[in-house]
Design an enzyme around this catalytic site. Sequence first.
Site, PDB file in Angstrom:
ATOM      1  N   GLY A  12       8.860 -24.664 -35.829  1.00 57.28           N
ATOM      2  CA  GLY A  12       7.611 -25.104 -35.237  1.00 57.28           C
ATOM      3  C   GLY A  12       7.825 -25.760 -33.891  1.00 57.28           C
ATOM      4  N   HIS A  34       7.843 -24.682 -42.962  1.00 55.09           N
ATOM      5  CA  HIS A  34       8.305 -25.630 -43.984  1.00 55.09           C
ATOM      6  C   HIS A  34       7.280 -26.724 -44.261  1.00 55.09           C
ATOM      7  CE1 HIS A  34       9.596 -29.198 -41.524  1.00 55.09           C
ATOM      8  NE2 HIS A  34       9.542 -28.309 -40.570  1.00 55.09           N
ATOM      9  N   CYS A  72      11.307 -50.549 -37.825  1.00 52.46           N
ATOM     10  CA  CYS A  72      12.351 -51.165 -38.653  1.00 52.46           C
ATOM     11  C   CYS A  72      13.136 -50.130 -39.446  1.00 52.46           C
ATOM     12  CB  CYS A  72      11.722 -52.145 -39.626  1.00 52.46           C
ATOM     13  SG  CYS A  72      10.643 -53.365 -38.870  1.00 52.46           S
TER      14      CYS A  72
END
Length: 459
Positions: A69, A196, A320
């Site tokens: 993609g 996918h 994080c």
Amino acid sequence: MPYFDAASSAPLHPVARQALQASLDEGWADPARLYKEGRRARLLLDAAREAAAEAVGCRPDELSFTGSGTRAVHLGIYGSLSGRRRVGRHLVVSAVEHSSVLHSAASHEADGGSVTEVAVDRTGRVSPGAFADALVPGTALACLQSANHEVGTVQPVAEVAEACRAAQVPLLVDAAQSLAWGPVEGAWSVLAASAHKWGGPAGVGLLAVRKGVRFAPQGPADERESGRVPGFENIPAIVAAAASLRAVRAGAEAEAARLRVLVDRIRARVAELVPDVEVVGDPLRRLPHLVTFSCLYVDGETLLHELDRADFSVSSGSSCTSSTLTPSHVLRAMGVLSEGNVRVSLPVGTTADDVERFLGVLPGVVASVRTRLGAPAAASGPGHAEEVTVDSLGRLCPVPVIELAKAIGQVPVGGVVTVLADDEAARLDIPAWCEMREQEYLGEHPADGGTAYRVRRTS
């Protein structure tokens, strides 16, 4: 183990597996050759192209298969810009596009082109009017995703496509997240997608270019895939991709309705079960299987690891969770909380029991992480100092916000807390904390070693 990260990659669909295994025996030859093995391969390729084109809503000769993609996006953008080079070198994108689009835009800008990023609101949606205003003379191409990959917000593609048509600017749509659920509405010009994402094999992308769109493929010429994509086609994978797309689309309406109920349950229950949570993305105009929320005072990486230990696979846009200090560009563009961000994207077949077990586990996991980090329950007491400065330089999210929450109770109503931080996430999370806690954000200014963020206590 419940896998809740279909937006990253959906599990291989059973139809894809069957088609892949069957076509390995028939689709290995060169489809450009005239002998029988080549003809068999050509028949498989043509049938796959027709099936995929029907799902996309284009002609078979408008559709090419690519290696991914991302590759489809790159080829689509570069080919469209090159084909309209005489018109100009201005590119318009939304601020929340997939990184493949934004990286292409950065490359175009580095090569001397110009780029306009159209802002989004707090739900992650662009305004069709603002997008239309960005289509200035000299605009060669506009790009807008059909639905956001991080928060699920569905974009107003049809309205934007109409504005692009009026301005005579082609619109490229990244449909990677939405194509499994239905065709993209509106008069788009170029479309990219990735197998996918809907349960096809990885390594297959779709690139559709409408007839009449000026398009100039980049790089050395190649005879395959209408000259747009060089190299030998991976026919077994292409056949599996087309077969699985047809299969998921056949059941898309019923499955979307079923998963939407489960996602609605998550959206409502997370806010009830976990204190200090912001559920982000458009609550109505969104993908049926995806929900994202952010938790105050939580280290995103630890949260994801703890959920993994509880047998739940989820994703995150929190800074994080990576080696960088920069929060997700999507969350940053929306202006919402980034710390403790969790994206849940349910694959086809997810059960209500899986969702209930997740909702049962989540509150305890979040509470455990908050306790470990020393997060406060709430600001308390009248406070005594008119102004307090908190030094969080060198400390990563969510520590600067935790220290702010502790310090706000040290000042009276009307008092000011200044947080010194060099973590880029603080620029997003401190204003978001203020909005969630109904405190007044006074702004920021440079400070030695970082940035000073000022907050006035209002309650």
